[in-house]
Design a protein around this motif. Structure first.
Motif, PDB file in Angstrom:
ATOM      1  N   LEU A   6       0.833  -1.202   0.000  1.00 42.55           N
ATOM      2  CA  LEU A   6       0.000   0.000   0.000  1.00 42.55           C
ATOM      3  C   LEU A   6       0.869   1.254   0.000  1.00 42.55           C
ATOM      4  CD1 LEU A   6      -2.768   1.385   0.245  1.00 42.55           C
ATOM      5  CD2 LEU A   6      -2.542   1.187   2.727  1.00 42.55           C
ATOM      6  N   CYS A   7       1.897   1.264   0.840  1.00 47.83           N
ATOM      7  CA  CYS A   7       2.811   2.416   0.878  1.00 47.83           C
ATOM      8  C   CYS A   7       3.498   2.599  -0.469  1.00 47.83           C
ATOM      9  CB  CYS A   7       3.848   2.226   1.982  1.00 47.83           C
ATOM     10  SG  CYS A   7       3.196   2.388   3.662  1.00 47.83           S
ATOM     11  N   PHE A  14       1.943   9.261  -5.879  1.00 46.95           N
ATOM     12  CA  PHE A  14       2.000  10.640  -5.391  1.00 46.95           C
ATOM     13  C   PHE A  14       3.409  11.108  -5.019  1.00 46.95           C
ATOM     14  CE2 PHE A  14      -2.112   8.751  -4.179  1.00 46.95           C
ATOM     15  CZ  PHE A  14      -2.975   9.593  -4.868  1.00 46.95           C
ATOM     16  N   ASN A  15       4.413  10.232  -5.197  1.00 48.90           N
ATOM     17  CA  ASN A  15       5.783  10.558  -4.799  1.00 48.90           C
ATOM     18  C   ASN A  15       5.790  11.080  -3.359  1.00 48.90           C
ATOM     19  OD1 ASN A  15       8.573  10.799  -5.122  1.00 48.90           O
ATOM     20  ND2 ASN A  15       8.425  12.923  -5.826  1.00 48.90           N
ATOM     21  N   ASP A  16       5.153  10.338  -2.483  1.00 43.24           N
ATOM     22  CA  ASP A  16       4.874  10.772  -1.116  1.00 43.24           C
ATOM     23  C   ASP A  16       5.971  10.324  -0.150  1.00 43.24           C
ATOM     24  OD1 ASP A  16       3.629  10.641   1.632  1.00 43.24           O
ATOM     25  OD2 ASP A  16       1.977  11.550   0.520  1.00 43.24           O
ATOM     26  N   ARG A  20       6.895   6.895   2.511  1.00 39.14           N
ATOM     27  CA  ARG A  20       8.216   6.252   2.598  1.00 39.14           C
ATOM     28  C   ARG A  20       8.624   6.080   4.056  1.00 39.14           C
ATOM     29  NH1 ARG A  20       9.289   9.666  -1.951  1.00 39.14           N
ATOM     30  NH2 ARG A  20       9.722   8.434  -3.828  1.00 39.14           N
ATOM     31  N   ILE A  21       8.339   7.091   4.860  1.00 36.48           N
ATOM     32  CA  ILE A  21       8.653   7.012   6.289  1.00 36.48           C
ATOM     33  C   ILE A  21       7.874   5.870   6.936  1.00 36.48           C
ATOM     34  CG2 ILE A  21       8.380   8.193   8.510  1.00 36.48           C
ATOM     35  CD1 ILE A  21       8.924  10.826   7.052  1.00 36.48           C
ATOM     36  N   LEU A  22       6.580   5.807   6.648  1.00 37.45           N
ATOM     37  CA  LEU A  22       5.732   4.775   7.245  1.00 37.45           C
ATOM     38  C   LEU A  22       6.160   3.382   6.796  1.00 37.45           C
ATOM     39  CD1 LEU A  22       2.191   6.420   7.011  1.00 37.45           C
ATOM     40  CD2 LEU A  22       3.943   6.655   8.779  1.00 37.45           C
ATOM     41  N   LYS A  23       6.571   3.264   5.555  1.00 41.32           N
ATOM     42  CA  LYS A  23       7.058   1.979   5.046  1.00 41.32           C
ATOM     43  C   LYS A  23       8.311   1.541   5.810  1.00 41.32           C
ATOM     44  CE  LYS A  23       9.215  -0.064   0.932  1.00 41.32           C
ATOM     45  NZ  LYS A  23       9.608   0.178  -0.489  1.00 41.32           N
ATOM     46  N   SER A  24       9.230   2.462   6.039  1.00 39.26           N
ATOM     47  CA  SER A  24      10.457   2.141   6.772  1.00 39.26           C
ATOM     48  C   SER A  24      10.144   1.704   8.199  1.00 39.26           C
ATOM     49  CB  SER A  24      11.398   3.353   6.794  1.00 39.26           C
ATOM     50  OG  SER A  24      11.859   3.658   5.493  1.00 39.26           O
ATOM     51  N   MET A 159      -5.473   5.006   2.953  1.00 36.72           N
ATOM     52  CA  MET A 159      -4.785   5.846   1.969  1.00 36.72           C
ATOM     53  C   MET A 159      -5.052   7.323   2.238  1.00 36.72           C
ATOM     54  SD  MET A 159      -5.052   3.903  -1.738  1.00 36.72           S
ATOM     55  CE  MET A 159      -3.947   5.093  -2.500  1.00 36.72           C
ATOM     56  N   GLU A 160      -6.299   7.658   2.540  1.00 34.54           N
ATOM     57  CA  GLU A 160      -6.657   9.049   2.821  1.00 34.54           C
ATOM     58  C   GLU A 160      -5.968   9.551   4.087  1.00 34.54           C
ATOM     59  OE1 GLU A 160     -10.896   8.976   2.987  1.00 34.54           O
ATOM     60  OE2 GLU A 160     -11.150   8.974   0.798  1.00 34.54           O
TER      61      GLU A 160
END
Length: 312
Positions: A6-7, A14-16, A20-24, A159-160
């Motif tokens: 999902l991340c 969105f190049n968000d 990326r932080i949450l994925k890490s 996602m929101e």
């Protein structure tokens, strides 16, 4: 589809950087967090107790802290807190800094009564250290909550929340906790019946004895899962951690859950943090993702070769 997937979708669309932080954090790779991103999203860092459940009663946080399973019953953690003069109903976040230091020291002392001396030097790192906070919520717990809400089918809502940098509503958190609690109860009942088996792994020239359970998932198991009466695969990364609260599981050995499904073996594993701190033990070389908590898929032939050989 995992929270990592999902991340990745949000990052791709969105190049968000927040995703990326949450994925890490989800993968346990805090070393990947960039200082500029932390500042950009007003993520703060402070020295704090590392028990999970910062806004829940302290006695629950201590009971479920199974890196060192000092308390297996809530009654025991309540008595401990009363003895050291800390109200059990208080939350970790409501403690003063002095109370946190007192709790750290007292918990450290009692921990040393159940672990080998060779691990003493590493225990403080499990109890007290750096924590990251986003909008006054522990970042690890924020990710855990988002992942939980995602598991119960609210992809769009999660996602929101990520895109808009929002905190989940309490009603969604409560809903997930109820569903998870049911899965935990089911798993604990089954764990009592499972045979705990062993095999060895070699990491950096050192052998580590591991424990595991093997689950053959049937069509009926899948059907039960659809109706909330079974355990879906998506809950096993949580359950492999919770398993350490069971007396059958040695809290100083890696634990694997192997689920035989279709043509592959779904693998969920946990390396106790004391082993990681002392030996740097990682399971990434076994083609598993994560850090201390791992997941992945093996071909069935590979799995059976390991089991027949008794080592990897």
């Amino acid at each position: 589809m995992t929270f990592e997937t999902l991340c990745n979708e949000i990052i791709h669309r969105f190049n968000d950087d927040f995703a990326r932080i949450l994925k890490s954090v989800y993968l346990g790779h805090f070393e990947h967090l960039k200082e500029e991103d932390i500042k950009k999203y007003n993520i703060t860092e402070k020295d704090d107790l590392l028990f999970y459940g910062k806004n829940r009663p302290i006695f629950k946080s201590l009971t479920f802290f199974n890196e060192i399973p000092v308390f297996r019953k809530e009654e025991d953690s309540i008595l401990f807190l009363k003895d050291i003069g800390i109200p059990p109903s208080k939350t970790l976040n409501s403690l003063t800094y002095e109370e946190k230091i007192k709790l750290r020291n007292e918990f450290l002392n009692i921990s040393k009564t159940i672990i080998p001396r060779e691990y003493f030097i590493h225990v403080p790192k499990l109890i007290f250290g750096k924590e990251h906070y986003f909008k006054d919520v522990c970042l690890k717990e924020y990710v855990s909550t988002l992942n939980g809400i995602y598991k119960i089918g609210n992809k769009r809502k999660v996602m929101e929340l990520i895109i808009n940098r929002k905190i989940p509503e309490e009603k969604d958190v409560i809903k997930y906790r109820k569903i998870l609690a049911k899965r935990i109860n089911l798993f604990n009942k089954k764990l009592d019946d499972y045979e705990i088996r062993n095999f060895n792994i070699n990491f950096n020239g050192k052998n580590f004895k591991c424990q595991y359970i093997y689950i053959k998932q049937t069509v009926w198991d899948k059907i039960l899962g659809l109706f909330g009466e079974g355990i879906e695969l998506k809950y096993y990364p949580t359950l492999v951690n919770i398993a350490y609260s069971n007396k059958k599981i040695d809290f100083l050995k890696p634990f694997f859950i192997f689920i035989d499904i279709d043509k592959n073996i779904s693998v969920y594993a946990r390396v106790p943090k004391l082993l990681y701190l002392k030996h740097g033990l990682s399971l990434n070389y076994l083609e598993l993702k994560g850090k201390t908590t791992y997941f992945g898929n093996w071909e069935r032939d590979k799995f059976w070769k390991i089991i027949e050989k008794g080592s990897l």
